[in-house]
Design a protein around this motif. Sequence first.
Motif: not given
Length: 97
Positions: A72-85
């Motif tokens: 109901g909201k969409g797609f988001f970059l995860k808070q904890e993801n392997p690529l976040s600086p």
Amino acid sequence: MIFFRSIFKPASQFISNLADQIRYAAASGRLRAGEPLPSLRPLAEELRINRNTIAKAYAELEAQGIIETIPGKGFFLKQENPLSPSPSAAASSHRDR
């Protein structure tokens, strides 16, 4: 918002290319944790490709733990993801701008 480049290739190559662009945006800090990704239909219209092609790229990224779908909201970059600086790297990149 991040901008994607449309590269006219077979769907399988386009899926990889779109996923790579999102990975790069996440790793470079252009796309931040929790930030929304474009919705399927408008992005498909903008890039002039089939909506299912984008859905497959998003599914690949979700399987890798990079993005998440919130119904109901969409797609988001995860808070904890392997690529976040790391927070210190993100702070220094903002100072350099």
